[in-house]
Design a protein around this motif. Structure first.
Motif, short mmCIF file in Angstrom:
data_model
loop_
_atom_site.label_atom_id
_atom_site.label_comp_id
_atom_site.label_asym_id
_atom_site.label_seq_id
_atom_site.Cartn_x
_atom_site.Cartn_y
_atom_site.Cartn_z
N VAL A 6 76.41 43.92 65.63
CA VAL A 6 77.39 43.63 64.94
C VAL A 6 78.62 43.30 64.96
CG1 VAL A 6 78.23 43.23 62.36
CG2 VAL A 6 75.77 43.94 62.32
N THR A 7 79.75 44.10 65.19
CA THR A 7 80.86 44.13 65.89
C THR A 7 80.76 43.17 67.42
OG1 THR A 7 80.35 46.76 67.72
CG2 THR A 7 81.31 46.85 64.59
N ARG A 8 79.97 42.35 67.81
CA ARG A 8 80.03 41.73 69.05
C ARG A 8 80.47 40.41 68.27
NH1 ARG A 8 75.61 44.04 72.26
NH2 ARG A 8 76.64 45.55 72.98
N PRO A 9 81.73 39.80 68.74
CA PRO A 9 81.51 38.46 68.62
C PRO A 9 80.40 36.92 69.38
CG PRO A 9 83.47 38.92 69.69
CD PRO A 9 82.63 40.06 69.35
N THR A 10 80.38 36.14 68.30
CA THR A 10 79.24 35.57 69.04
C THR A 10 79.97 34.16 69.21
OG1 THR A 10 78.67 34.39 67.22
CG2 THR A 10 77.54 37.19 67.46
N ASP A 11 78.90 32.86 69.48
CA ASP A 11 79.42 31.81 69.51
C ASP A 11 79.03 31.27 68.94
OD1 ASP A 11 81.69 32.28 71.40
OD2 ASP A 11 80.08 31.91 73.28
N ALA A 12 78.89 31.45 67.08
CA ALA A 12 78.00 30.81 66.80
C ALA A 12 79.06 30.23 65.78
CB ALA A 12 77.30 31.63 65.43
N ASP A 13 78.10 28.87 65.21
CA ASP A 13 79.43 27.74 64.56
C ASP A 13 79.59 28.40 62.86
OD1 ASP A 13 80.12 25.11 62.68
OD2 ASP A 13 79.61 24.47 64.04
N VAL A 14 81.44 28.86 62.69
CA VAL A 14 81.23 29.28 61.56
C VAL A 14 81.49 28.50 60.15
CG1 VAL A 14 83.05 30.05 59.68
CG2 VAL A 14 83.08 30.96 62.42
N ALA A 15 81.25 26.94 60.58
CA ALA A 15 81.59 26.16 59.07
C ALA A 15 79.78 25.87 58.71
CB ALA A 15 82.03 24.86 59.66
N ALA A 16 79.12 26.05 60.47
CA ALA A 16 77.83 25.30 60.05
C ALA A 16 76.98 26.71 59.23
CB ALA A 16 77.28 25.80 61.03
N PHE A 17 77.70 28.44 59.70
CA PHE A 17 77.28 29.35 58.56
C PHE A 17 77.54 29.59 57.30
CE2 PHE A 17 78.34 33.12 56.94
CZ PHE A 17 77.33 34.15 57.19
N LEU A 18 78.84 28.19 56.83
CA LEU A 18 79.15 28.99 55.06
C LEU A 18 78.51 27.59 54.71
CD1 LEU A 18 82.86 28.72 56.25
CD2 LEU A 18 81.50 30.86 55.78
#
Length: 139
Positions: A6-18
């Protein structure tokens, strides 16, 4: 939030997640929280693990010796409620909590079911004080 995944940042798309949040109130609130935290922190949102939207970062170290990095401000649109991470705790913030509106607390977590019933000015102040507390040592 101490789990290493959990405590590692990823390159996942925030807008797509939201946009993928299924519950309509949680999705609306997630977009509101993202904008509010971007404004308060001056940081761009970033995914931390699979479901936390984080802003900035800080390094923590427990008395046990365990240490790591975590977002200095963050939230997750969970099924039951939006979870806002207040990782430095709630001590000294009783007035802000009283002004907030309906909520529940966990250790370092603030749970809100509907931002439509939340005093957003109090929420913004709560996030700001927590973020500043966690990042002051980094300046």
């Amino acid at each position: 939030m101490a789990d290493d995944a959990v405590t590692r940042p990823t390159d996942a798309d925030v807008a797509a997640f939201l946009d993928a949040v299924e519950h309509p109130v949680r999705q609306r609130d997630a977009h509101t929280l993202c904008a509010l935290m971007t404004r308060v922190t001056g940081q761009e949102p970033r995914m931390w693990g699979p479901s936390i939207v984080g802003f900035g970062s800080y390094h923590y170290r427990y008395a046990s010796g365990r240490e790591g990095d975590a977002p200095a401000a963050g939230f997750s649109p969970r099924k039951a409620a939006s979870t806002i991470y207040v990782l430095d705790g709630f001590d000294g913030r009783e007035e802000l909590l009283a002004a907030l509106g309906p909520h529940t607390l966990g250790k370092g977590c603030l749970y809100l079911k509907d931002l439509g019933t939340t005093n957003l000015a109090a929420l913004e102040a709560l996030i700001r004080t927590s973020y500043e507390s966690l990042t002051t040592a980094l300046r």
